[in-house]
Design a protein around this motif. Structure first.
Motif, PDB file in Angstrom:
ATOM      1  N   LEU A 195      25.333  -2.568  42.863  1.00 49.00           N
ATOM      2  CA  LEU A 195      23.940  -2.979  42.667  1.00 49.00           C
ATOM      3  C   LEU A 195      23.068  -2.576  43.844  1.00 49.00           C
ATOM      4  CD1 LEU A 195      24.816  -6.479  41.225  1.00 49.00           C
ATOM      5  CD2 LEU A 195      23.616  -4.690  39.953  1.00 49.00           C
ATOM      6  N   VAL A 196      23.567  -2.790  45.050  1.00 47.41           N
ATOM      7  CA  VAL A 196      22.809  -2.431  46.258  1.00 47.41           C
ATOM      8  C   VAL A 196      22.594  -0.924  46.323  1.00 47.41           C
ATOM      9  CG1 VAL A 196      22.895  -2.348  48.780  1.00 47.41           C
ATOM     10  CG2 VAL A 196      23.486  -4.463  47.572  1.00 47.41           C
ATOM     11  N   ALA A 197      23.648  -0.158  46.101  1.00 49.20           N
ATOM     12  CA  ALA A 197      23.537   1.298  46.162  1.00 49.20           C
ATOM     13  C   ALA A 197      22.555   1.833  45.122  1.00 49.20           C
ATOM     14  CB  ALA A 197      24.914   1.932  45.977  1.00 49.20           C
ATOM     15  N   ILE A 207      27.536 -12.571  48.335  1.00 50.30           N
ATOM     16  CA  ILE A 207      26.545 -12.236  49.354  1.00 50.30           C
ATOM     17  C   ILE A 207      27.141 -11.424  50.500  1.00 50.30           C
ATOM     18  CG2 ILE A 207      25.128 -13.270  51.180  1.00 50.30           C
ATOM     19  CD1 ILE A 207      23.760 -13.152  48.488  1.00 50.30           C
ATOM     20  N   VAL A 208      28.364 -11.738  50.914  1.00 51.79           N
ATOM     21  CA  VAL A 208      28.960 -11.021  52.049  1.00 51.79           C
ATOM     22  C   VAL A 208      29.085  -9.533  51.735  1.00 51.79           C
ATOM     23  CG1 VAL A 208      31.012 -10.781  53.479  1.00 51.79           C
ATOM     24  CG2 VAL A 208      30.167 -13.059  52.900  1.00 51.79           C
ATOM     25  N   ARG A 209      29.642  -9.207  50.570  1.00 49.48           N
ATOM     26  CA  ARG A 209      29.778  -7.804  50.198  1.00 49.48           C
ATOM     27  C   ARG A 209      28.416  -7.139  50.043  1.00 49.48           C
ATOM     28  NH1 ARG A 209      34.825  -7.235  45.922  1.00 49.48           N
ATOM     29  NH2 ARG A 209      36.356  -8.416  47.150  1.00 49.48           N
ATOM     30  N   ALA A 210      27.476  -7.866  49.472  1.00 47.15           N
ATOM     31  CA  ALA A 210      26.130  -7.311  49.318  1.00 47.15           C
ATOM     32  C   ALA A 210      25.478  -7.080  50.678  1.00 47.15           C
ATOM     33  CB  ALA A 210      25.275  -8.251  48.470  1.00 47.15           C
ATOM     34  N   HIS A 211      25.698  -7.998  51.607  1.00 44.98           N
ATOM     35  CA  HIS A 211      25.120  -7.871  52.942  1.00 44.98           C
ATOM     36  C   HIS A 211      25.659  -6.630  53.656  1.00 44.98           C
ATOM     37  CE1 HIS A 211      23.672  -8.964  56.932  1.00 44.98           C
ATOM     38  NE2 HIS A 211      24.908  -8.825  57.381  1.00 44.98           N
ATOM     39  N   VAL A 212      26.965  -6.428  53.593  1.00 40.77           N
ATOM     40  CA  VAL A 212      27.571  -5.253  54.228  1.00 40.77           C
ATOM     41  C   VAL A 212      27.011  -3.969  53.608  1.00 40.77           C
ATOM     42  CG1 VAL A 212      29.727  -3.999  54.599  1.00 40.77           C
ATOM     43  CG2 VAL A 212      29.662  -6.493  54.881  1.00 40.77           C
ATOM     44  N   ALA A 213      26.927  -3.950  52.286  1.00 39.92           N
ATOM     45  CA  ALA A 213      26.403  -2.767  51.604  1.00 39.92           C
ATOM     46  C   ALA A 213      24.937  -2.529  51.920  1.00 39.92           C
ATOM     47  CB  ALA A 213      26.603  -2.918  50.093  1.00 39.92           C
ATOM     48  N   ALA A 214      24.162  -3.610  51.995  1.00 41.30           N
ATOM     49  CA  ALA A 214      22.737  -3.474  52.292  1.00 41.30           C
ATOM     50  C   ALA A 214      22.509  -2.932  53.701  1.00 41.30           C
ATOM     51  CB  ALA A 214      22.039  -4.824  52.121  1.00 41.30           C
ATOM     52  N   LYS A 215      23.346  -3.332  54.642  1.00 41.05           N
ATOM     53  CA  LYS A 215      23.262  -2.794  56.000  1.00 41.05           C
ATOM     54  C   LYS A 215      23.537  -1.294  55.993  1.00 41.05           C
ATOM     55  CE  LYS A 215      22.342  -6.368  58.651  1.00 41.05           C
ATOM     56  NZ  LYS A 215      21.127  -6.405  59.531  1.00 41.05           N
ATOM     57  N   GLU A 216      24.562  -0.880  55.261  1.00 43.57           N
ATOM     58  CA  GLU A 216      24.910   0.534  55.180  1.00 43.57           C
ATOM     59  C   GLU A 216      23.819   1.347  54.482  1.00 43.57           C
ATOM     60  OE1 GLU A 216      28.597   0.506  53.124  1.00 43.57           O
ATOM     61  OE2 GLU A 216      29.785  -0.157  54.865  1.00 43.57           O
ATOM     62  N   GLN A 217      23.199   0.754  53.471  1.00 43.29           N
ATOM     63  CA  GLN A 217      22.184   1.463  52.687  1.00 43.29           C
ATOM     64  C   GLN A 217      20.775   1.307  53.259  1.00 43.29           C
ATOM     65  OE1 GLN A 217      22.721   3.386  50.045  1.00 43.29           O
ATOM     66  NE2 GLN A 217      24.891   2.982  49.720  1.00 43.29           N
TER      67      GLN A 217
END
Length: 238
Positions: A25-27, A48-58
Protein backbone atom coordinates in the motif's frame (compact mmCIF):
# COMPACT_ATOMS: atom_id res chain seq x y z
CA UNK A 1 -3.67 17.61 -10.55
CA UNK A 2 -4.71 18.28 -6.94
CA UNK A 3 -2.74 16.84 -4.05
CA UNK A 4 -4.35 13.85 -2.33
CA UNK A 5 -3.93 11.96 0.92
CA UNK A 6 -5.79 8.70 1.42
CA UNK A 7 -7.33 8.82 4.91
CA UNK A 8 -9.05 5.45 5.08
CA UNK A 9 -7.08 2.37 4.10
CA UNK A 10 -6.91 -1.14 5.57
CA UNK A 11 -4.29 -3.84 5.03
CA UNK A 12 -4.19 -7.60 5.48
CA UNK A 13 -3.88 -6.92 9.23
CA UNK A 14 -7.65 -6.36 9.09
CA UNK A 15 -8.28 -10.10 9.11
CA UNK A 16 -10.13 -11.41 6.03
CA UNK A 17 -10.90 -7.86 4.88
CA UNK A 18 -7.77 -6.19 3.51
CA UNK A 19 -6.06 -7.94 0.59
CA UNK A 20 -2.71 -6.08 0.48
CA UNK A 21 0.28 -5.85 2.78
CA UNK A 22 1.14 -2.48 4.38
CA UNK A 23 4.37 -2.34 2.35
CA UNK A 24 2.43 -2.76 -0.90
CA UNK A 25 0.00 0.00 0.00
CA UNK A 26 2.79 2.43 0.89
CA UNK A 27 4.76 1.69 -2.27
CA UNK A 28 1.68 2.11 -4.46
CA UNK A 29 0.70 5.40 -2.77
CA UNK A 30 4.20 6.73 -3.41
CA UNK A 31 4.09 5.58 -7.02
CA UNK A 32 0.80 7.43 -7.54
CA UNK A 33 2.18 10.65 -6.07
CA UNK A 34 -0.01 10.74 -2.96
CA UNK A 35 0.85 13.38 -0.38
CA UNK A 36 0.24 10.95 2.50
CA UNK A 37 -1.36 7.62 3.39
CA UNK A 38 -3.29 6.74 6.55
CA UNK A 39 -3.24 3.09 7.56
CA UNK A 40 -6.50 2.51 9.46
CA UNK A 41 -6.85 -1.21 10.10
CA UNK A 42 -9.96 -2.24 12.03
CA UNK A 43 -9.47 -1.91 15.78
CA UNK A 44 -5.74 -2.61 15.56
CA UNK A 45 -2.39 -0.92 14.97
CA UNK A 46 -0.63 -4.18 14.11
CA UNK A 47 0.37 -3.10 10.60
CA UNK A 48 1.79 0.27 11.57
CA UNK A 49 5.36 -0.92 12.18
CA UNK A 50 5.70 -2.42 8.70
CA UNK A 51 4.01 0.60 7.17
CA UNK A 52 6.32 2.94 9.07
CA UNK A 53 9.45 1.15 7.83
CA UNK A 54 8.15 1.19 4.26
CA UNK A 55 7.13 4.84 4.47
CA UNK A 56 10.64 5.79 5.62
CA UNK A 57 12.14 3.92 2.67
CA UNK A 58 9.66 5.46 0.22
CA UNK A 59 9.83 8.95 1.77
CA UNK A 60 6.05 9.06 2.14
CA UNK A 61 4.17 10.69 5.00
CA UNK A 62 2.34 8.04 7.04
CA UNK A 63 -0.69 8.82 9.19
CA UNK A 64 -1.45 6.48 12.09
CA UNK A 65 -5.04 5.49 12.66
CA UNK A 66 -7.67 2.82 13.08
CA UNK A 67 -11.32 2.36 12.15
CA UNK A 68 -14.21 1.00 14.16
CA UNK A 69 -17.73 -0.19 13.39
CA UNK A 70 -20.01 1.68 15.80
CA UNK A 71 -23.00 -0.23 17.13
CA UNK A 72 -26.08 2.01 17.41
CA UNK A 73 -29.50 2.59 15.76
CA UNK A 74 -27.68 4.54 13.02
CA UNK A 75 -24.54 2.41 12.42
CA UNK A 76 -21.47 4.02 10.89
CA UNK A 77 -17.71 3.59 10.65
CA UNK A 78 -15.56 5.83 12.84
CA UNK A 79 -11.99 6.40 11.61
CA UNK A 80 -9.62 7.81 14.24
CA UNK A 81 -6.31 9.43 13.26
CA UNK A 82 -3.66 10.29 15.83
CA UNK A 83 -2.23 13.82 15.54
CA UNK A 84 0.81 13.37 17.80
CA UNK A 85 2.41 11.04 20.35
CA UNK A 86 -0.26 11.74 22.97
CA UNK A 87 -2.99 11.00 20.44
CA UNK A 88 -1.24 7.77 19.50
CA UNK A 89 -1.18 6.73 23.15
CA UNK A 90 -4.87 7.55 23.58
CA UNK A 91 -5.74 5.56 20.47
CA UNK A 92 -3.72 2.56 21.70
CA UNK A 93 -5.48 2.70 25.06
CA UNK A 94 -8.87 2.93 23.34
CA UNK A 95 -8.16 -0.16 21.23
CA UNK A 96 -6.88 -2.07 24.25
CA UNK A 97 -10.06 -1.27 26.19
CA UNK A 98 -12.26 -2.59 23.39
CA UNK A 99 -10.23 -5.76 22.87
CA UNK A 100 -10.01 -6.62 26.56
CA UNK A 101 -13.77 -6.29 27.05
CA UNK A 102 -14.61 -8.73 24.23
CA UNK A 103 -13.75 -12.27 23.20
CA UNK A 104 -10.34 -12.78 21.62
CA UNK A 105 -10.24 -11.58 18.04
CA UNK A 106 -13.40 -9.48 18.34
CA UNK A 107 -14.54 -6.14 19.67
CA UNK A 108 -17.83 -4.36 20.26
CA UNK A 109 -18.02 -0.58 20.20
CA UNK A 110 -21.29 0.77 21.52
CA UNK A 111 -21.86 4.43 20.82
CA UNK A 112 -22.25 5.09 24.55
CA UNK A 113 -18.63 3.95 25.06
CA UNK A 114 -17.08 6.65 22.88
CA UNK A 115 -16.22 10.15 24.04
CA UNK A 116 -14.02 12.90 22.74
CA UNK A 117 -12.19 13.12 26.07
CA UNK A 118 -10.53 9.72 25.79
CA UNK A 119 -9.46 10.40 22.21
CA UNK A 120 -7.78 13.74 22.75
CA UNK A 121 -5.21 14.79 20.14
CA UNK A 122 -7.02 12.64 17.58
CA UNK A 123 -9.21 13.66 14.66
CA UNK A 124 -12.13 11.53 13.45
CA UNK A 125 -13.94 10.77 10.22
CA UNK A 126 -17.49 9.43 10.37
CA UNK A 127 -18.56 7.35 7.37
CA UNK A 128 -22.31 6.54 7.49
CA UNK A 129 -23.69 3.46 5.76
CA UNK A 130 -25.04 3.99 2.26
CA UNK A 131 -28.58 2.95 3.12
CA UNK A 132 -28.81 5.58 5.89
CA UNK A 133 -31.86 7.81 5.76
CA UNK A 134 -31.60 11.61 6.19
CA UNK A 135 -32.66 11.46 9.85
CA UNK A 136 -30.03 8.80 10.54
CA UNK A 137 -27.36 10.89 8.82
CA UNK A 138 -28.35 13.84 10.99
CA UNK A 139 -28.05 11.69 14.14
CA UNK A 140 -24.53 10.60 13.11
CA UNK A 141 -23.45 14.15 12.32
CA UNK A 142 -24.80 15.66 15.53
CA UNK A 143 -23.25 12.91 17.66
CA UNK A 144 -19.87 13.47 16.03
CA UNK A 145 -20.23 17.23 16.41
CA UNK A 146 -21.10 16.95 20.11
CA UNK A 147 -18.10 14.73 20.87
CA UNK A 148 -15.43 15.93 18.44
CA UNK A 149 -16.25 19.53 17.59
CA UNK A 150 -13.50 21.17 15.57
CA UNK A 151 -11.75 17.88 14.76
CA UNK A 152 -14.25 15.88 12.75
CA UNK A 153 -15.25 15.25 9.15
CA UNK A 154 -17.85 13.27 7.26
CA UNK A 155 -16.21 10.76 4.94
CA UNK A 156 -17.35 10.63 1.31
CA UNK A 157 -16.76 7.33 -0.50
CA UNK A 158 -17.57 7.59 -4.21
CA UNK A 159 -17.00 4.16 -5.71
CA UNK A 160 -18.72 4.38 -9.12
CA UNK A 161 -22.01 3.06 -7.81
CA UNK A 162 -25.41 3.96 -9.23
CA UNK A 163 -26.34 6.07 -6.20
CA UNK A 164 -23.09 8.07 -5.95
CA UNK A 165 -24.68 11.37 -6.94
CA UNK A 166 -27.62 10.98 -4.57
CA UNK A 167 -25.29 9.90 -1.77
CA UNK A 168 -23.11 12.99 -2.28
CA UNK A 169 -26.23 15.18 -2.34
CA UNK A 170 -27.39 13.77 1.02
CA UNK A 171 -23.98 14.23 2.63
CA UNK A 172 -23.73 17.80 1.35
CA UNK A 173 -27.13 18.57 2.85
CA UNK A 174 -26.06 17.21 6.27
CA UNK A 175 -22.76 19.09 6.01
CA UNK A 176 -24.60 22.36 5.41
CA UNK A 177 -26.97 21.64 8.30
CA UNK A 178 -24.27 20.83 10.87
CA UNK A 179 -21.22 22.71 9.47
CA UNK A 180 -19.18 19.48 9.52
CA UNK A 181 -16.90 19.51 6.45
CA UNK A 182 -16.79 16.66 3.97
CA UNK A 183 -13.58 14.83 3.11
CA UNK A 184 -12.84 12.36 0.33
CA UNK A 185 -11.95 8.84 1.45
CA UNK A 186 -11.41 5.75 -0.66
CA UNK A 187 -12.27 2.99 1.83
CA UNK A 188 -9.25 1.19 0.35
CA UNK A 189 -9.00 -2.60 0.73
CA UNK A 190 -6.17 -3.40 -1.71
CA UNK A 191 -3.42 -1.56 -3.52
CA UNK A 192 -4.24 -2.55 -7.13
CA UNK A 193 -7.40 -3.66 -8.94
CA UNK A 194 -6.02 -7.14 -9.60
CA UNK A 195 -6.37 -8.02 -5.91
CA UNK A 196 -10.17 -7.97 -6.15
CA UNK A 197 -10.47 -11.78 -6.73
CA UNK A 198 -8.36 -12.43 -3.64
CA UNK A 199 -10.51 -10.03 -1.65
CA UNK A 200 -13.63 -11.89 -2.85
CA UNK A 201 -12.21 -15.21 -1.62
CA UNK A 202 -11.39 -13.62 1.73
CA UNK A 203 -14.96 -12.34 1.99
CA UNK A 204 -16.35 -15.79 1.24
CA UNK A 205 -14.13 -17.23 3.96
CA UNK A 206 -15.26 -14.58 6.42
CA UNK A 207 -18.98 -15.09 5.83
CA UNK A 208 -18.61 -18.88 5.64
CA UNK A 209 -20.22 -19.42 2.23
CA UNK A 210 -19.08 -20.64 -1.19
CA UNK A 211 -17.98 -17.76 -3.39
CA UNK A 212 -20.92 -18.28 -5.74
CA UNK A 213 -23.38 -17.82 -2.87
CA UNK A 214 -21.94 -14.64 -1.32
CA UNK A 215 -24.11 -12.28 -3.35
CA UNK A 216 -24.19 -8.75 -1.97
CA UNK A 217 -21.56 -9.59 0.63
CA UNK A 218 -19.00 -9.16 -2.16
CA UNK A 219 -17.89 -5.71 -3.22
CA UNK A 220 -19.73 -4.77 -6.44
CA UNK A 221 -16.59 -3.59 -8.24
CA UNK A 222 -12.83 -3.12 -7.79
CA UNK A 223 -12.91 0.59 -6.95
CA UNK A 224 -11.63 0.08 -3.40
CA UNK A 225 -8.02 0.21 -4.58
CA UNK A 226 -5.54 3.09 -4.53
CA UNK A 227 -6.77 5.07 -7.53
CA UNK A 228 -4.73 7.48 -9.63
CA UNK A 229 -5.01 11.15 -8.81
CA UNK A 230 -6.51 11.73 -12.26
CA UNK A 231 -9.27 9.22 -11.54
CA UNK A 232 -9.85 10.79 -8.12
CA UNK A 233 -10.04 14.29 -9.63
CA UNK A 234 -12.63 13.02 -12.11
CA UNK A 235 -14.62 11.24 -9.39
CA UNK A 236 -14.71 13.83 -6.61
CA UNK A 237 -16.00 17.34 -7.32
CA UNK A 238 -14.11 20.40 -6.10
Amino acid sequence: MPSYAELRCISNFSFLRGASRPEELVARAKQLGYHALALTDECTLSGIVRAHVAAKEQDLKLLVGSEFQVFCPFPFTLTVLACNLNGYGNLCQFITKLRRSSEKGTYLLDISEVSGRELQDCVVIASPQRMSQPDQLEHVARWVLNNFMGRCWLGVNLLRLLDDEMWLYRLRAISELTAIPLVATGDVHFHVRSRKPLQDVMTATRVGKPLTECGLALQPNAERHLRTRLRLAQTYPD
